[in-house]
Design an enzyme around this catalytic site. Structure first.
Site, PDB file in Angstrom:
ATOM      1  CG  ASP A 184      32.900  14.903 -36.830  1.00  0.00           C
ATOM      2  OD1 ASP A 184      33.593  13.889 -37.088  1.00  0.00           O
ATOM      3  OD2 ASP A 184      32.104  15.398 -37.648  1.00  0.00           O
ATOM      4  CB  CYS A 200      35.055  15.602 -39.790  1.00  0.00           C
ATOM      5  SG  CYS A 200      35.332  16.146 -41.487  1.00  0.00           S
ATOM      6  CB  THR A 202      34.342  13.934 -45.869  1.00  0.00           C
ATOM      7  OG1 THR A 202      34.176  15.245 -45.282  1.00  0.00           O
ATOM      8  CG2 THR A 202      32.984  13.318 -46.145  1.00  0.00           C
ATOM      9  CG  HIS A 226      55.964  21.800 -51.954  1.00  0.00           C
ATOM     10  ND1 HIS A 226      55.678  21.565 -53.283  1.00  0.00           N
ATOM     11  CD2 HIS A 226      57.165  21.209 -51.722  1.00  0.00           C
ATOM     12  CE1 HIS A 226      56.660  20.860 -53.831  1.00  0.00           C
ATOM     13  NE2 HIS A 226      57.571  20.624 -52.894  1.00  0.00           N
ATOM     14  CG  HIS A 242      58.056  25.698 -51.393  1.00  0.00           C
ATOM     15  ND1 HIS A 242      57.179  25.448 -52.419  1.00  0.00           N
ATOM     16  CD2 HIS A 242      59.120  24.883 -51.598  1.00  0.00           C
ATOM     17  CE1 HIS A 242      57.670  24.511 -53.204  1.00  0.00           C
ATOM     18  NE2 HIS A 242      58.862  24.151 -52.732  1.00  0.00           N
TER      19      HIS A 242
HETATM   20  C1  RB5 Z   1      29.007  14.341 -39.765  1.00  0.00           C
HETATM   21  O1  RB5 Z   1      27.934  13.508 -40.069  1.00  0.00           O
HETATM   22  C2  RB5 Z   1      29.742  14.724 -41.037  1.00  0.00           C
HETATM   23  O2  RB5 Z   1      28.983  15.654 -41.749  1.00  0.00           O
HETATM   24  C3  RB5 Z   1      31.102  15.269 -40.716  1.00  0.00           C
HETATM   25  O3  RB5 Z   1      31.829  14.317 -39.993  1.00  0.00           O
HETATM   26  C4  RB5 Z   1      31.980  15.630 -41.898  1.00  0.00           C
HETATM   27  O4  RB5 Z   1      32.061  14.590 -42.807  1.00  0.00           O
HETATM   28  C5  RB5 Z   1      31.709  16.921 -42.531  1.00  0.00           C
HETATM   29  O5  RB5 Z   1      32.393  17.350 -43.456  1.00  0.00           O
END
Ligand code: RB5
Length: 150
Positions: free
Chosen positions: A8, A65, A67, A98, A133
């Site tokens: 994203d 994304c 995080t 694993h 595994h």
């Molecule tokens: C987008 O702002 C953010 O929420 C997305 O990239 C991600 O971190 C969601 O888990």
């Protein structure tokens, strides 16, 4: 080996850098978007990538994304996908060995490019150990199919 990558807007910058790193290693990588910093919804890109992995258009996927968490949750809703959110190289290696992970997830706002390169290298250079595994993967598959009764 052919890779797929998707992100994203929160993962866009890291995606572009990882693509260069992977291509420099001579590995083909297909980019399933997003293609700019404009705000988008990470489940859309998780879905594109998981479809490519399950359809064997690519062997393994990289999902990013902000995080790494949201896109990993979305990827893991798809039957047959084992998406591993990694912030270190040991986990990246172990999750191939694993868990037979078929997608690695990174946080573009969390992990810098040098660490990300090492994480990706460890993921790509490892393979599934099988053995005990495999039995655990079979149980995950049973849970996915609603057939878990062990
Ligand atoms: C987008 O702002 C953010 O929420 C997305 O990239 C991600 O971190 C969601 O888990």
């Amino acid at each position: 080996m052919k890779l797929g990558i998707a992100a994203d807007h929160g993962g866009y910058d890291l995606k572009e850098q990882i693509k260069k790193h992977v291509e420099a290693k001579g590995i083909e990588i297909i980019d399933y978007g997003t293609h700019s910093l404009e705000s988008v919804d990470y489940p859309d890109y998780a879905y594109k990538l998981t479809t490519a992995v399950l359809g064997k258009e690519v062997d393994l996927g990289i999902a990013i994304c902000g995080t790494g968490v949201g896109i990993s949750i979305a990827c893991n809703k798809v039957e047959g996908i084992r998406a591993a959110h990694c912030t270190d190289s040991f986990t990246a290696r172990a999750t191939r060995q694993h868990n037979d992970a078929n997608i690695i997830c990174l946080g573009g706002r969390i992990t810098g490019i040098e660490i990300a390169k090492d994480i990706i290298d460890n993921f790509l250079e490892s393979s599934f150990d099988g053995g005990r595994h495999q039995n655990r993967i079979n149980k995950i598959t049973a849970i996915e199919k609603g057939e878990y009764n062990v």
